[in-house]
Motif scaffolding. Structure first.
Motif, PDB file in Angstrom:
ATOM      1  N   PRO A 140       0.546  -1.730   0.080  1.00  0.00           N
ATOM      2  CA  PRO A 140      -0.060  -0.256   0.271  1.00  0.00           C
ATOM      3  C   PRO A 140       1.241   1.359   0.257  1.00  0.00           C
ATOM      4  O   PRO A 140       0.487   1.434  -0.914  1.00  0.00           O
ATOM      5  N   MET A 161      -2.257  -2.882 -12.276  1.00  0.00           N
ATOM      6  CA  MET A 161      -3.560  -1.966 -10.916  1.00  0.00           C
ATOM      7  C   MET A 161      -4.297  -0.086 -11.320  1.00  0.00           C
ATOM      8  O   MET A 161      -5.478   0.190 -11.505  1.00  0.00           O
ATOM      9  N   LEU A 182     -15.167  -0.010  -9.448  1.00  0.00           N
ATOM     10  CA  LEU A 182     -13.894  -0.616  -8.947  1.00  0.00           C
ATOM     11  C   LEU A 182     -13.384  -1.242  -7.875  1.00  0.00           C
ATOM     12  O   LEU A 182     -13.794  -0.325  -6.539  1.00  0.00           O
ATOM     13  N   VAL A 218      -9.745  -1.290  -6.035  1.00  0.00           N
ATOM     14  CA  VAL A 218      -8.063  -1.416  -5.923  1.00  0.00           C
ATOM     15  C   VAL A 218      -8.241  -1.724  -4.839  1.00  0.00           C
ATOM     16  O   VAL A 218      -7.409  -1.177  -3.864  1.00  0.00           O
ATOM     17  N   ASP A 219      -7.352  -3.133  -4.938  1.00  0.00           N
ATOM     18  CA  ASP A 219      -6.439  -3.923  -3.422  1.00  0.00           C
ATOM     19  C   ASP A 219      -5.176  -3.537  -3.570  1.00  0.00           C
ATOM     20  O   ASP A 219      -4.190  -3.694  -4.081  1.00  0.00           O
ATOM     21  N   THR A 220      -5.019  -2.221  -2.867  1.00  0.00           N
ATOM     22  CA  THR A 220      -3.345  -1.742  -2.805  1.00  0.00           C
ATOM     23  C   THR A 220      -2.446  -3.182  -2.218  1.00  0.00           C
ATOM     24  O   THR A 220      -1.027  -2.408  -2.294  1.00  0.00           O
ATOM     25  N   THR A 221      -3.288  -3.931  -1.661  1.00  0.00           N
ATOM     26  CA  THR A 221      -2.264  -4.402  -0.657  1.00  0.00           C
ATOM     27  C   THR A 221      -1.932  -6.026  -1.668  1.00  0.00           C
ATOM     28  O   THR A 221      -0.414  -6.648  -1.668  1.00  0.00           O
ATOM     29  N   THR A 222      -2.479  -6.254  -2.618  1.00  0.00           N
ATOM     30  CA  THR A 222      -2.051  -7.850  -3.668  1.00  0.00           C
ATOM     31  C   THR A 222      -2.050  -6.630  -4.851  1.00  0.00           C
ATOM     32  O   THR A 222      -1.669  -7.184  -5.969  1.00  0.00           O
ATOM     33  N   LEU A 223      -1.740  -5.384  -5.029  1.00  0.00           N
ATOM     34  CA  LEU A 223      -1.310  -4.654  -6.679  1.00  0.00           C
ATOM     35  C   LEU A 223      -2.546  -5.331  -7.391  1.00  0.00           C
ATOM     36  O   LEU A 223      -2.169  -5.660  -8.634  1.00  0.00           O
ATOM     37  N   SER A 224      -3.723  -5.112  -7.267  1.00  0.00           N
ATOM     38  CA  SER A 224      -4.601  -5.709  -8.291  1.00  0.00           C
ATOM     39  C   SER A 224      -6.040  -4.776  -7.738  1.00  0.00           C
ATOM     40  O   SER A 224      -5.585  -4.451  -7.273  1.00  0.00           O
ATOM     41  N   THR A 225      -6.533  -4.497  -9.773  1.00  0.00           N
ATOM     42  CA  THR A 225      -7.138  -3.287  -9.306  1.00  0.00           C
ATOM     43  C   THR A 225      -9.280  -5.198 -10.252  1.00  0.00           C
ATOM     44  O   THR A 225      -8.981  -5.190 -11.396  1.00  0.00           O
ATOM     45  N   ARG A 260     -11.895   2.552 -19.599  1.00  0.00           N
ATOM     46  CA  ARG A 260     -10.850   1.869 -20.112  1.00  0.00           C
ATOM     47  C   ARG A 260     -11.804  -0.001 -20.796  1.00  0.00           C
ATOM     48  O   ARG A 260     -13.103   0.459 -20.153  1.00  0.00           O
ATOM     49  N   TRP A 266     -12.639  -4.187 -20.421  1.00  0.00           N
ATOM     50  CA  TRP A 266     -12.550  -4.256 -19.781  1.00  0.00           C
ATOM     51  C   TRP A 266     -12.832  -5.572 -20.297  1.00  0.00           C
ATOM     52  O   TRP A 266     -14.813  -5.879 -20.358  1.00  0.00           O
TER      53      TRP A 266
END
Ligand SMILES: [Zn+2]
Ligand SMILES: [Zn+2]
Lengths: 799, 386
Positions: free
Chosen positions: A449, A483, B22, B24-31, B65, B67
């Motif tokens: 994060p 991401m 959306l 956005v999961d910054t812990t797993t780096l995935s959206t 975008r 998808w």
């Protein structure tokens, strides 16, 4: 003040203190004599060139050996981290380097980074004077949030040396073109007190430095780096992780020091009132107040003509300490008047200046102060210092100890232990603080994060390209770009250019002390509170509505908890109660994914990896600090469960271990024990091992124990075997659990030693071993014997 | 889901829903796009669904975008804005979607100077439900409304009249700059721009001033347009005030950064120019009330009678088109430069209209309250202070 100091009676040595202190009850556990050390010098002409050497030696004198060595390393083109003692002249290292650079290229600039604004202002003046003494016309200026707008451009364009902090750098990178002339000439970056950059703040600083170096490279600069640091266990690694550059460490101190003694002091514990099943609060109350003990010592010193400085851990204790000292003087056999005052940031500026002045001029016998006085405020030196409790790190310990000592005369420092695992460990093992630095400063660069926020800022500052993988950890950058592109914040691909598309000024979204952008501002509608925003996880745990908490020595109550809005906040009010909050919660751990595993054989397995920790803070109630009695009914917190996706370390044990532990800990046939008793003993052993390790980890790592959480169970739903977990307490991890995985043996051994040698009776433990004020289960089921056996078994298996 | 067989295939078809969001999961780096599977399975024919534009109000404005083959467009407002803005979407035949935010306070009675929630309620309680009624009622009746006095009534009525009559209302005596203004508008490649590739300049009045355009079509020569413009300004227009709408939030800062970076020889010339931002002066500094549905330049200028030559586009769209050109210069991506020049000309002529109206306005309404800021300014208006 009486004038009989330094007579044979003067308690300036451990021996004399033991002999003279009234009603001595064997408090002195250990005394260490640190002999005087002569300074080691080098003629500055062997290091510096002509004119500069002459002016320096005329104005200051010779260089200490460590300064000379650091300057030689810098001349050889290396980055240098200097880790010598406080007040050993570390500033001269980068100041002289800047002077050298200036002489060979008058256009060169330097950026100096300090952890606090107050320090920045001090240094601005000190450096300006230093350069003037050297006859150099270098413009030094502080540039931070307090710099007036109309001065900023002038400073950016004319200063040779700019002093700022990392929050500032984070913001200024957002419009770096305005810094182009300063940046393109930047030859030196100095990072002062670099050991303070650890944990979440350290991660932000580390990525900010990479962003800064990237923009500097854009302007054609690749400045040399100088870090100054307190002694830590891993200076090279820390400096390299912080900055991304290789470092040479200079740690052999050439500065002189006087003779001093350090006394390890244990206030008497009134064991008579303690039952074998004493609770956490019982212990809290039985302990002779260490602050009272400190007050008595201050009085004793003062009435012998010795001036002292007492460090306390809160404002309230600073106030109490001064009062206790006056009281103690009244009953002291050597009657006389004692002049003692408290000192802390809660007092007005004028009061503080006044007190500083009085102390410096010998009008006061003693001060009782919070660590507000630790940060380089000049009140002169005193004969003795008293530490009420371990200040948390060796570096602070030595900083506080180091305040005592006037010139060549003897100095004494007294460390008074509190009823706390770490303080007790230090009483048992004074060598821990006396030998060289062992704490490691940890920067968890693997936290995503925080990383992801800085990638976004970097793209805003300059489009990202293939080459930027070098700054942003290789292939990990591709994932971050993917991401953010899916999220609509970035566009393009690395092979050409990745551009920023989000809302303006992403830099302003970064809070240098938190991992997520969900953080709570702390407001005090009817008063003042100066507190950094709180991460969501901490807000849920410590700052739900109705919670009481301490900040800067004052007590506050949370009166409002507002999350469902764009800028969440908590509102607080200052209170004075004799209560504390106890919050009950339920914790589950799932979705474990191990990234490293050590099979220890026979069904023992140590792992580190990621997992989801669900914590539900359900209820809270208040208790009386003295009696531990409940003062309010159980209140719901009204909060939903919280999920943390973070890093954790866990150890799995074979189920067969239960019988062995039960036998060893109870000397009874396990078959004869009820389920409840089995849980109490075996569950208590696992729980105790988990607590103990969390409590003793700060001996190895620079951190706060609230950076970690834990869970233990005789049979965990995921692992299906007896297990205990220790996890980083913030989303994305802090890097601590990984270090615990790497140093599991050392920490387990220290924990075993502490629990085994603890003097508490019964098996429930005490705050000095396995009881923990932050336990979610009210320290229910802790078993010291079983804890020792569990740890022994694991240590045997670790070999 | 209903699908018509009679849709005109030559114009785009829009599907508006609140089903896509959306995560956005910054812990797993995935959206991930939440709701996508359920959403896409609602369409009977994948290939038809692929020709539609799918707008979700749960996605931020400006989001676009692909998808899983579907063109997904944002039609909502990014979290973080105060209040609960209303959004209007204009779906255009060229496949572009314009989004406009309106704050509730820019509508109805709260749009009036000095009228907040409380006074709006007092007015409604007294039977004044529209601005038109307030504009035309006699002042004594208005002054009798609970919580009002004569001065308040006058101020509120003047502001109602200004809005009703599409007039500029000055609220202070503060003068506008002297000297013949030079109006400018710039086009860049986004909100953190790396190039100022078009500078539109109006020299003279809204109606018949001369429009000059400094255009740099080559993205690899970021200094081009700026150098030409600065050369023109220093040789033929020096000492005249430079006027840009919302300039202090965007144009002036961008030009300064780009001059420092690409043609520093003009830095001193640039910083010595007297710059003026009518938006800042009127709305933020509270010197005047502007008419129009929002404080966007287009809205204000249109309310003051300016008739645009071209269909409305946003700076955001222009930036996106230039970005495509920057990434891949081919005949397919080459922007229609002329369209943008006309768009830019509209802006500077509209700007001149506003400035002239400010200059000409003699109505002064005294006010102690801060002026109305609808919060619905242009995209560039979102730029925070530096
Ligand atoms: Zn104990
Ligand atoms: Zn516990």
């Amino acid at each position: 003040m009486s004038s009989d100091s330094n007579t044979s009676d003067s308690p300036i040595t451990a021996q004399a203190l033991e002999r003279t202190v009234p009603r001595y009850e064997g408090q002195l556990k250990h005394a260490e004599i640190i002999s005087a050390e002569d300074g080691k010098y080098v003629d500055s002409r062997t290091v510096l060139r002509g004119d500069l050497a002459v002016r320096f030696s005329e104005a200051i004198g010779d260089l200490f050996t460590h300064q000379a060595r650091a300057l030689d390393q810098l001349a050889a083109g290396n980055n240098v981290c200097v880790t010598t003692a406080t007040a050993s002249g570390k500033t001269y290292v980068y100041a002289l380097q800047i002077a050298r650079n200036y002489l060979s290229d008058p256009g060169s600039t330097a950026l100096l980074l300090y952890p606090t604004k107050a320090l920045s202002r001090d240094q601005e003046q000190a450096l300006t004077e230093f350069f003037a003494v050297l006859g150099l016309d270098l413009a030094v200026a502080v540039y931070d949030g307090d710099t007036p707008q109309d001065r900023r451009r002038h400073i950016r364009e004319t200063a040779d040396v700019i002093i700022t902090n990392f929050s500032g750098v984070n913001a200024y990178l957002g419009h770096h073109t305005r810094w182009s002339s300063f940046f393109s000439s930047c030859a030196t970056i100095a990072i002062d007190e670099s050991h303070t950059y650890t944990g979440v703040h350290g991660m932000h600083v580390a990525w900010t430095i990479r962003r800064l170096r990237r923009i500097l490279a854009h302007y054609g600069s690749d400045p040399q780096l100088v870090c100054t640091s307190a002694t830590i266990g891993n200076p090279t690694e820390h400096a390299e992780r912080l900055t991304g550059k290789p470092f040479t460490v200079v740690d052999e101190d050439g500065s002189p020091r006087g003779k001093r003694e350090i006394v390890f002091w244990k206030p008497p514990l009134d064991e008579a009132v303690l039952e074998a099943d004493a609770t956490f609060e019982d212990f809290r109350n039985a302990q002779t107040n260490p602050v009272r003990e400190a007050g008595s010592l201050l009085a004793h010193f003062g009435l012998h003509g010795l001036q002292s400085l007492v460090f306390t851990r809160s404002r309230k204790n600073a106030e109490l300490g001064a009062k206790y000292a006056t009281d103690a003087a009244g009953t002291h056999p050597r009657s006389g008047q004692l002049r003692a005052k408290p000192y802390h940031a809660g007092l007005g500026k004028e009061t503080r200046r006044n007190t500083e002045y009085q102390f410096k001029n010998g009008q006061l016998d003693g001060l009782t102060s919070t660590n507000a006085l630790e940060l380089g405020i000049d009140i002169g030196s005193m004969d003795t210092t008293v530490l009420t409790g371990y200040p948390g790190t060796r570096q602070s310990f030595w900083q506080q100890v180091g305040r005592s000592g006037r010139g060549d005369s003897d100095a004494l420092s007294v460390f008074i232990a509190r009823a706390d695992a770490i303080d007790q460990y230090i009483l048992d093992h004074p060598e821990y603080v006396l030998k060289d630095g062992v704490e490691e400063a940890v920067i968890g660069l693997e936290n995503n994060p925080v990383y992801a926020q800085h990638v976004l800022c970097a793209a805003h500052e300059q489009p990202l390209e293939d080459a930027d993988r070098e700054w942003f950890d290789g292939e990990r950058l591709d994932r971050a770009v993917g991401m953010w592109s899916d999220a609509g914040k970035l566009t393009g691909d690395l092979s050409r250019s990745v551009r920023y598309m989000g809302s303006p000024r992403p830099q302003s979204e970064i809070s240098m002390y938190a991992t997520s952008n969900t953080q709570f501002d702390v407001r005090c509608p009817d008063g003042e509170i100066d507190m950094e925003p709180v991460d969501r996880e901490r807000a849920y745990r410590d700052h739900h509505e109705g919670a009481l908490f301490l900040h800067s020595g004052a007590q506050y109550e949370v009166i409002e908890f507002e999350e469902d809005r764009p800028n969440p906040y908590i509102a607080v009010r200052e209170v004075q109660t004799n209560e504390y909050t106890e919050t009950s919660s339920e914790k589950t751990i799932r979705d474990l994914e191990s990234e490293a595993t050590r099979d220890l054989g026979d069904g023992y397995q140590l792992s580190w990896g990621t997992g989801i920790i669900e914590i539900h803070y359900t209820h809270h109630q208040r208790k009386d600090i003295r009696t531990g009695e409940t003062t309010t009914s159980l209140q719901p917190t009204g909060l939903p469960p919280l999920e943390l996706n973070t890093h954790l370390v866990w150890i799995e044990l074979p189920p067969s271990i239960e019988t062995t532990i039960l036998e060893e800990a109870t000397n009874m046939d396990p078959a004869s024990l009820s389920d409840g008793e089995r849980m109490e003993v075996f569950g208590g052993g696992l729980h105790g091992a988990e607590h103990g390790m969390i409590k003793l980890t700060p001996l190895e790592l620079r951190m706060d124990k609230s950076d970690l959480g834990g869970l233990s169970t005789p049979r965990h739903a995921v692992t299906d075997v007896p297990t205990w977990f220790i996890h980083d307490a913030v989303e994305g991890g802090l890097g601590f659990s990984k270090r615990i995985y790497d140093q599991f043996g050392t920490i387990a051994e220290r924990t075993r030693e502490r629990v085994a040698s603890c003097e508490c009776t019964g098996t429930n433990g005490c705050p000095a071993c396995i009881m923990d004020s932050q336990c979610r289960n009210q320290n229910q089921y802790l078993h010291t014997e079983a804890t020792v056996h569990v740890l022994e078994t694991v240590l045997e298996q670790l070999g | 889901m209903y699908e018509s067989n009679t849709l005109d295939p030559s114009t785009p078809t829009y599907v508006l829903s609140n089903l896509l969001e959306l995560n956005v999961d910054t812990t797993t780096l995935s959206t991930t796009l939440l709701g996508y599977d359920a959403y896409s399975s609602q369409f009977a024919h994948d290939d038809v669904a692929r020709t539609y534009c799918h707008i979700s109000s749960q996605l931020p404005t400006g989001y676009r975008r692909e998808w899983g083959g579907l063109e997904i467009i944002g039609g909502g407002v990014e979290a973080g804005y105060a209040g609960s803005p209303l959004v209007t979407l204009s779906c255009r035949t060229d496949g572009q979607v314009l989004t406009e935010r309106l704050q509730p306070t820019s509508l109805g009675l709260q749009a009036l100077t000095g009228v907040g929630r409380t006074r709006a309620r007092q007015l409604r309680d007294a039977g004044f439900t529209s601005r038109e009624r307030i504009a035309t009622t006699d002042i004594a009746t208005l002054a009798a409304v609970r919580g009002f006095g004569r001065l308040t009534a006058e101020r509120v009525q003047q502001s109602a009249q200004a809005i009703a009559n599409n007039e500029v209302v000055r609220t202070t005596e503060k003068p506008l700059p002297s000297g013949k203004p030079v109006y400018i508008d710039i086009e860049t490649d986004g909100l953190s721009p790396t190039i100022t590739w078009l500078i539109g300049v109006l020299d003279g009045s809204s109606a018949d001033g001369e429009y000059l355009s400094f255009l740099q079509t080559d993205p690899d020569e970021p200094a081009g347009a700026l150098e030409e413009f600065m050369h023109w300004y220093t040789t033929t227009a020096s000492h005249r005030p430079l006027v840009a709408y919302n300039g202090w939030q965007f144009d002036f800062d961008v030009i300064q950064d780009h001059i420092i970076e690409y043609c520093p020889q003009y830095e001193t010339d640039w910083t010595s120019i007297y710059r003026f931002d009518p938006y800042q002066w009127a709305v933020k500094d509270g010197n005047a009330i502007l008419p129009g549905r929002t404080n966007k330049l287009e809205d204000v200028a249109t309310a003051l009678g300016y008739e645009p030559m071209a269909e409305e586009i946003t700076g955001e769209m222009v930036a996106r088109i230039y970005q495509q050109w920057m990434t891949n210069q081919s005949s397919a991506t080459e922007p229609e430069w002329n369209t943008f020049e006309i768009y830019c000309e509209d802006d500077v002529r509209g700007l001149a209209t506003v400035y002239e109206a400010l200059k000409a306005s003699s109505r002064i309404v005294s006010t102690d309250a801060p002026s109305r800021d609808t919060g619905a300014s242009t995209t560039q208006g979102q730029l925070s202070d530096w």
